[in-house]
Design a protein around this motif. Structure first.
Motif, PDB file in Angstrom:
ATOM      1  N   THR A  69       0.807  -1.228   0.000  1.00 14.68           N
ATOM      2  CA  THR A  69       0.000   0.000   0.000  1.00 14.68           C
ATOM      3  C   THR A  69       0.833   1.268   0.000  1.00 14.68           C
ATOM      4  O   THR A  69       0.278   2.370   0.084  1.00 14.68           O
ATOM      5  CB  THR A  69      -0.911   0.019   1.243  1.00 14.68           C
ATOM      6  OG1 THR A  69      -0.095  -0.046   2.426  1.00 14.68           O
ATOM      7  CG2 THR A  69      -1.870  -1.159   1.236  1.00 14.68           C
ATOM      8  N   ILE A  70       2.158   1.153  -0.111  1.00 14.62           N
ATOM      9  CA  ILE A  70       3.005   2.321   0.105  1.00 14.62           C
ATOM     10  C   ILE A  70       2.807   3.387  -0.968  1.00 14.62           C
ATOM     11  O   ILE A  70       2.809   4.594  -0.666  1.00 14.62           O
ATOM     12  CB  ILE A  70       4.488   1.920   0.245  1.00 14.62           C
ATOM     13  CG1 ILE A  70       5.294   3.077   0.838  1.00 14.62           C
ATOM     14  CG2 ILE A  70       5.075   1.444  -1.065  1.00 14.62           C
ATOM     15  CD1 ILE A  70       4.856   3.501   2.209  1.00 14.62           C
ATOM     16  N   THR A  71       2.653   3.017  -2.228  1.00 13.04           N
ATOM     17  CA  THR A  71       2.453   4.013  -3.276  1.00 13.04           C
ATOM     18  C   THR A  71       1.176   4.805  -3.017  1.00 13.04           C
ATOM     19  O   THR A  71       1.151   6.039  -3.142  1.00 13.04           O
ATOM     20  CB  THR A  71       2.387   3.341  -4.657  1.00 13.04           C
ATOM     21  OG1 THR A  71       3.616   2.647  -4.897  1.00 13.04           O
ATOM     22  CG2 THR A  71       2.154   4.349  -5.763  1.00 13.04           C
ATOM     23  N   ARG A  72       0.127   4.123  -2.625  1.00  8.46           N
ATOM     24  CA  ARG A  72      -1.152   4.793  -2.342  1.00  8.46           C
ATOM     25  C   ARG A  72      -1.042   5.673  -1.102  1.00  8.46           C
ATOM     26  O   ARG A  72      -1.591   6.785  -1.059  1.00  8.46           O
ATOM     27  CB  ARG A  72      -2.258   3.754  -2.173  1.00  8.46           C
ATOM     28  CG  ARG A  72      -3.635   4.342  -1.942  1.00  8.46           C
ATOM     29  CD  ARG A  72      -4.695   3.279  -2.087  1.00  8.46           C
ATOM     30  NE  ARG A  72      -4.856   2.870  -3.482  1.00  8.46           N
ATOM     31  CZ  ARG A  72      -5.500   1.767  -3.867  1.00  8.46           C
ATOM     32  NH1 ARG A  72      -6.011   0.942  -2.956  1.00  8.46           N
ATOM     33  NH2 ARG A  72      -5.613   1.479  -5.134  1.00  8.46           N
ATOM     34  N   ARG A  73      -0.317   5.194  -0.094  1.00  4.52           N
ATOM     35  CA  ARG A  73      -0.183   5.997   1.116  1.00  4.52           C
ATOM     36  C   ARG A  73       0.660   7.247   0.874  1.00  4.52           C
ATOM     37  O   ARG A  73       0.420   8.292   1.485  1.00  4.52           O
ATOM     38  CB  ARG A  73       0.403   5.151   2.253  1.00  4.52           C
ATOM     39  CG  ARG A  73      -0.632   4.206   2.862  1.00  4.52           C
ATOM     40  CD  ARG A  73      -0.121   3.599   4.156  1.00  4.52           C
ATOM     41  NE  ARG A  73       0.809   2.503   3.909  1.00  4.52           N
ATOM     42  CZ  ARG A  73       1.548   1.941   4.858  1.00  4.52           C
ATOM     43  NH1 ARG A  73       1.500   2.414   6.106  1.00  4.52           N
ATOM     44  NH2 ARG A  73       2.345   0.927   4.579  1.00  4.52           N
ATOM     45  N   TYR A  74       1.651   7.152  -0.008  1.00  7.00           N
ATOM     46  CA  TYR A  74       2.382   8.363  -0.389  1.00  7.00           C
ATOM     47  C   TYR A  74       1.418   9.402  -0.959  1.00  7.00           C
ATOM     48  O   TYR A  74       1.489  10.592  -0.635  1.00  7.00           O
ATOM     49  CB  TYR A  74       3.449   8.040  -1.430  1.00  7.00           C
ATOM     50  CG  TYR A  74       4.657   7.276  -0.935  1.00  7.00           C
ATOM     51  CD1 TYR A  74       4.998   7.230   0.414  1.00  7.00           C
ATOM     52  CD2 TYR A  74       5.469   6.597  -1.834  1.00  7.00           C
ATOM     53  CE1 TYR A  74       6.110   6.536   0.850  1.00  7.00           C
ATOM     54  CE2 TYR A  74       6.600   5.894  -1.411  1.00  7.00           C
ATOM     55  CZ  TYR A  74       6.913   5.858  -0.067  1.00  7.00           C
ATOM     56  OH  TYR A  74       8.025   5.160   0.360  1.00  7.00           O
TER      57      TYR A  74
ATOM     58  N   MET B  43       8.664   2.689  -5.863  1.00  2.00           N
ATOM     59  CA  MET B  43       8.470   1.826  -7.019  1.00  2.00           C
ATOM     60  C   MET B  43       8.816   2.601  -8.301  1.00  2.00           C
ATOM     61  O   MET B  43       8.780   3.818  -8.307  1.00  2.00           O
ATOM     62  CB  MET B  43       7.009   1.361  -7.095  1.00  2.00           C
ATOM     63  CG  MET B  43       6.515   0.627  -5.874  1.00  2.00           C
ATOM     64  SD  MET B  43       7.268  -1.002  -5.707  1.00  2.00           S
ATOM     65  CE  MET B  43       6.881  -1.353  -3.994  1.00  2.00           C
ATOM     66  N   PRO B  44       9.154   1.840  -9.388  1.00  2.00           N
ATOM     67  CA  PRO B  44       9.103   0.391  -9.570  1.00  2.00           C
ATOM     68  C   PRO B  44      10.412  -0.351  -9.278  1.00  2.00           C
ATOM     69  O   PRO B  44      10.706  -1.349  -9.926  1.00  2.00           O
ATOM     70  CB  PRO B  44       8.727   0.272 -11.045  1.00  2.00           C
ATOM     71  CG  PRO B  44       9.418   1.451 -11.679  1.00  2.00           C
ATOM     72  CD  PRO B  44       9.308   2.554 -10.675  1.00  2.00           C
ATOM     73  N   HIS B  45      11.197   0.154  -8.329  1.00  3.42           N
ATOM     74  CA  HIS B  45      12.352  -0.610  -7.855  1.00  3.42           C
ATOM     75  C   HIS B  45      11.860  -1.951  -7.283  1.00  3.42           C
ATOM     76  O   HIS B  45      10.832  -1.995  -6.614  1.00  3.42           O
ATOM     77  CB  HIS B  45      13.047   0.204  -6.754  1.00  3.42           C
ATOM     78  CG  HIS B  45      14.393  -0.297  -6.350  1.00  3.42           C
ATOM     79  ND1 HIS B  45      14.562  -1.462  -5.629  1.00  3.42           N
ATOM     80  CD2 HIS B  45      15.646   0.206  -6.536  1.00  3.42           C
ATOM     81  CE1 HIS B  45      15.856  -1.642  -5.393  1.00  3.42           C
ATOM     82  NE2 HIS B  45      16.534  -0.644  -5.928  1.00  3.42           N
TER      83      HIS B  45
ATOM     84  N   GLU C 239      -2.403   6.830  -9.310  1.00  2.09           N
ATOM     85  CA  GLU C 239      -2.154   7.699  -8.166  1.00  2.09           C
ATOM     86  C   GLU C 239      -1.811   9.118  -8.612  1.00  2.09           C
ATOM     87  O   GLU C 239      -2.156  10.091  -7.933  1.00  2.09           O
ATOM     88  CB  GLU C 239      -1.033   7.116  -7.296  1.00  2.09           C
ATOM     89  CG  GLU C 239      -1.403   5.797  -6.633  1.00  2.09           C
ATOM     90  CD  GLU C 239      -2.652   5.920  -5.772  1.00  2.09           C
ATOM     91  OE1 GLU C 239      -2.618   6.650  -4.768  1.00  2.09           O
ATOM     92  OE2 GLU C 239      -3.673   5.290  -6.112  1.00  2.09           O
ATOM     93  N   VAL C 240      -1.148   9.255  -9.744  1.00  5.09           N
ATOM     94  CA  VAL C 240      -0.943  10.584 -10.317  1.00  5.09           C
ATOM     95  C   VAL C 240      -2.288  11.222 -10.641  1.00  5.09           C
ATOM     96  O   VAL C 240      -2.509  12.412 -10.396  1.00  5.09           O
ATOM     97  CB  VAL C 240      -0.053  10.506 -11.574  1.00  5.09           C
ATOM     98  CG1 VAL C 240      -0.044  11.846 -12.313  1.00  5.09           C
ATOM     99  CG2 VAL C 240       1.374  10.110 -11.201  1.00  5.09           C
ATOM    100  N   GLY C 241      -3.198  10.417 -11.159  1.00  2.80           N
ATOM    101  CA  GLY C 241      -4.545  10.922 -11.432  1.00  2.80           C
ATOM    102  C   GLY C 241      -5.241  11.412 -10.170  1.00  2.80           C
ATOM    103  O   GLY C 241      -5.896  12.460 -10.169  1.00  2.80           O
ATOM    104  N   ARG C 242      -5.101  10.664  -9.079  1.00  4.69           N
ATOM    105  CA  ARG C 242      -5.682  11.092  -7.798  1.00  4.69           C
ATOM    106  C   ARG C 242      -5.094  12.428  -7.343  1.00  4.69           C
ATOM    107  O   ARG C 242      -5.803  13.306  -6.834  1.00  4.69           O
ATOM    108  CB  ARG C 242      -5.417  10.050  -6.710  1.00  4.69           C
ATOM    109  CG  ARG C 242      -6.267   8.797  -6.779  1.00  4.69           C
ATOM    110  CD  ARG C 242      -5.937   7.892  -5.595  1.00  4.69           C
ATOM    111  NE  ARG C 242      -6.273   8.545  -4.324  1.00  4.69           N
ATOM    112  CZ  ARG C 242      -5.614   8.356  -3.179  1.00  4.69           C
ATOM    113  NH1 ARG C 242      -4.567   7.556  -3.142  1.00  4.69           N
ATOM    114  NH2 ARG C 242      -5.995   8.968  -2.087  1.00  4.69           N
ATOM    115  N   LEU C 243      -3.800  12.569  -7.530  1.00  5.50           N
ATOM    116  CA  LEU C 243      -3.123  13.798  -7.111  1.00  5.50           C
ATOM    117  C   LEU C 243      -3.631  14.996  -7.914  1.00  5.50           C
ATOM    118  O   LEU C 243      -3.918  16.065  -7.349  1.00  5.50           O
ATOM    119  CB  LEU C 243      -1.618  13.624  -7.302  1.00  5.50           C
ATOM    120  CG  LEU C 243      -0.703  14.636  -6.632  1.00  5.50           C
ATOM    121  CD1 LEU C 243      -0.777  14.495  -5.120  1.00  5.50           C
ATOM    122  CD2 LEU C 243       0.733  14.454  -7.118  1.00  5.50           C
ATOM    123  N   VAL C 244      -3.750  14.834  -9.209  1.00  6.49           N
ATOM    124  CA  VAL C 244      -4.255  15.928 -10.049  1.00  6.49           C
ATOM    125  C   VAL C 244      -5.703  16.266  -9.679  1.00  6.49           C
ATOM    126  O   VAL C 244      -6.078  17.442  -9.619  1.00  6.49           O
ATOM    127  CB  VAL C 244      -4.137  15.563 -11.543  1.00  6.49           C
ATOM    128  CG1 VAL C 244      -4.805  16.628 -12.412  1.00  6.49           C
ATOM    129  CG2 VAL C 244      -2.669  15.400 -11.939  1.00  6.49           C
TER     130      VAL C 244
END
Length: 448
Positions: A198-203, A227-229, A257-262
Motif C-alpha cells: 500500500t506504500i504508493t497509495r499511502r504516499y 516503485m518500480p524498484h 495515483e498521479v490521477g488522484r493527485l491531479v
C-alpha cells in the motif's frame, strides 16, 4: 535576445506576490525506463493520467539523470550538482552506511522554503538515513517515507528473504512482511516492516493531505516513489497474479495515483498555479526482465552510461506557465531543475558553492534555446566515462573509445570513433577539462 528574455522573466517572477508563486510537485520514480509510459512509446503499459500531463504540458526527450544509480542521482537532483561535486558519486548508500548528503549542502527545498514555500518529502530518500542526513535537516518541513531502497533491511541489511522476483510477486502478503524495511515519519520509525503493498497509495494520501493543509501558501512537494524498484508490490485491489504483468501493473498503479493527485489539485482549485514534473531517477533494471522496465529504443539500462542508463522520461505540466502539447528535445538534466525551479519561484539562489545546473525556465516557458549544450556521464561508481556535446556523444569503455551521433543513432549502434579520431580527441579533452574543474571544487559528503 536570449539574455533579455531571461532578464524579463526573472524581473516578472520576482514581483509576484507570495500567493502567486507557483506550487511545485516533483514526482520521481525509481528505475523507470525511457519507454515505460505510453506517451514515451510503450505499447504494453497504459498511463492515461501521465499522458494527459504530457498532452497538456511539455515532454522532454533528451533529459538525463546525473547518474545511472539511485543515491548519486538524488544528490544531483536536490543540489543541482554533478554527484561528484558533493561527494556522493560512488555507488548507493545501504542501511549500514554512515555517510550522507552533507547538512551544509543547500537543496532546492531550502531555497524554496526561504522564499516562503511549505516543503515536504514523501517517499524514498536515499541520501543518508541517520538523523543528521534526513529530509527534515535538508529543507523539508515534513518527511514520510522509506529512507533507502525498498529491497534494503533495517538495521544492517541482513536477513532479507530469498527467492526470485516471481515468487515475491505471487506471495505479496508474506513477502512484504519478510522485508524488514522501515517507514519513517520525520525522524522516527513508525512501521517495521512497512507494508509495501500500500506504500504508493499511502504516499499519495499524505501528499493530498499536505496540499489541503497548505493551499493558502506556495508549496514544494517532492514525491520520490519507492516503485518500480524491485521488489514490486501493489494494493490487493490492483493486483494481477500473473508475474509477467508485475511491472506493468506497478506502473499503471503509479499512473492512477498521479490521477488522484491531479484531482486533488482540481478540488482545491490549484491547477492554474501548479507545476508538476514527472521523471525517473535512472534507467530500468533490465536484468530483472518482466520485473524491470524498458528503455527502447535506447541502449542498455540502469548502471550504465549508455543512453538507456541515464536518459529518462520527463514531463513538465503547468497551465498558464508551460506551453501545452509540446515536445522539447533540448539537452537537459535533473541538475538543471534546481536553478530552473528557483527561477520560476522567484527565489534567491544561495548555495554552498558552485553548482552545475543551468536555468531552463526560458526554454520551458518561451521555447528559447537551452543554455545546456554539454553533459558529462559518470559511471555508477563515479568514474568519468563520457560526454555529450550537441548531438555527439563520446564514451570510453574498458579503454575503448566510442563515438555516436545521437541525432542519427539514438540506439548507439554505430561506433564512429575509428573514423573520426579528431572529434574523439576534441571531446576527450573537453570532458577531462570539465571534470578537472569539478574535481578541484569537490565538496565532501558527511560522515558520522
Amino acid at each position: 535576445m536570449f539574455r533579455s528574455t531571461l532578464i524579463f522573466l526573472a524581473l516578472a517572477l520576482s514581483q509576484l506576490a507570495p500567493a502567486q508563486k507557483p506550487n511545485i510537485i516533483l514526482i520521481f520514480t525509481d528505475d523507470q525506463g525511457y519507454n515505460d509510459l505510453s506517451c514515451f512509446g510503450s505499447t504494453t503499459i497504459k498511463t492515461p493520467h501521465i499522458d494527459t500531463l504530457a498532452k497538456e504540458g511539455t515532454k522532454l526527450t533528451s533529459f538525463y539523470s546525473p547518474s545511472p544509480v539511485c543515491t548519486p542521482s538524488r544528490a544531483g537532483l536536490l543540489t543541482g550538482c554533478y554527484p561528484k561535486r558533493v561527494g556522493l558519486e560512488k555507488g548507493v548508500l545501504f542501511p549500514y552506511s554512515k555517510r550522507g548528503l552533507h547538512p551544509e549542502e543547500v537543496t532546492i527545498a531550502e531555497v524554496l522554503r526561504s522564499a516562503g514555500y511549505a516543503t515536504a518529502c514523501i517517499g524514498k530518500w536515499h541520501l543518508g538515513h541517520h538523523p543528521p542526513f534526513l529530509p527534515t535537516q535538508q529543507g523539508f518541513d515534513y518527511y514520510y517515507g522509506i529512507p533507502y531502497s525498498n529491497d534494503m533491511a533495517h538495521p544492517d541489511n541482513r536477513g532479507k528473504p530469498k527467492g526470485n522476483q516471481d515468487n515475491i510477486w505471487l506471495n505479496q502478503k508474506t513477502a512484504t512482511q519478510s522485508w524488514n524495511t522501515p517507514l519513517l515519519e520525520n525522524d522516527r520509525i513508525i512501521e517495521l516492516p512497512v507494508d509495501q503493498r500500500t506504500i504508493t497509495r499511502r504516499y499519495t494520501d499524505k501528499a493530498i493531505d499536505f496540499i489541503a493543509n497548505n493551499k493558502e501558501r506556495p508549496f514544494f512537494l517532492y514525491i520520490p516513489h519507492s516503485m518500480p524498484h524491485i521488489p514490486l508490490f501493489v494494493p490487493e485491489d490492483c493486483y494481477d497474479p500473473n508475474p509477467l504483468n508485475a511491472y506493468k501493473t506497478v506502473i499503471e498503479h503509479i499512473d492512477s495515483e498521479v490521477g488522484r493527485l491531479v484531482n486533488a489539485l482540481k478540488a482545491q482549485q490549484l491547477t492554474e498555479n501548479t507545476i508538476i514534473i514527472f521523471t525517473s531517477d535512472n534507467g530500468p533494471w533490465l536484468r530483472f526482465e518482466h520485473h524491470g522496465g524498458s528503455a527502447k529504443p535506447l541502449r542498455d539500462g540502469k548502471g550504465t552510461t549508455f543512453e538507456g542508463g541515464q536518459r529518462v522520461p520527463c514531463i513538465i505540466w503547468g497551465p498558464n506557465i508551460i506551453p501545452a502539447n509540446t515536445t522539447n528535445d533540448a539537452l537537459a538534466s535533473h541538475i538543471d531543475l534546481f536553478p530552473t525551479l528557483a527561477s520560476l519561484a522567484g527565489a534567491e539562489m544561495k548555495t554552498r558553492g558552485p553548482i552545475d545546473g543551468l536555468d531552463l525556465s526560458a526554454t520551458l516557458t518561451t521555447s528559447a534555446p537551452s543554455p545546456r549544450d554539454t553533459f558529462l556521464y559518470y559511471s555508477s561508481q563515479g568514474k568519468l566515462e563520457g560526454i555529450r556535446h550537441g548531438s555527439w556523444k563520446f564514451l570510453i569503455k574498458k579503454n575503448t573509445p566510442m563515438l555516436f551521433n545521437l541525432h542519427n543513432d539514438i540506439a548507439e549502434k554505430h561506433n564512429l570513433a575509428p573514423h573520426m579520431p579528431d572529434k574523439c580527441q576534441m571531446l576527450r579533452t573537453r570532458m577531462r577539462k570539465l571534470d578537472h574543474t569539478i574535481t578541484n571544487q569537490k565538496r565532501p559528503a558527511a560522515n558520522l
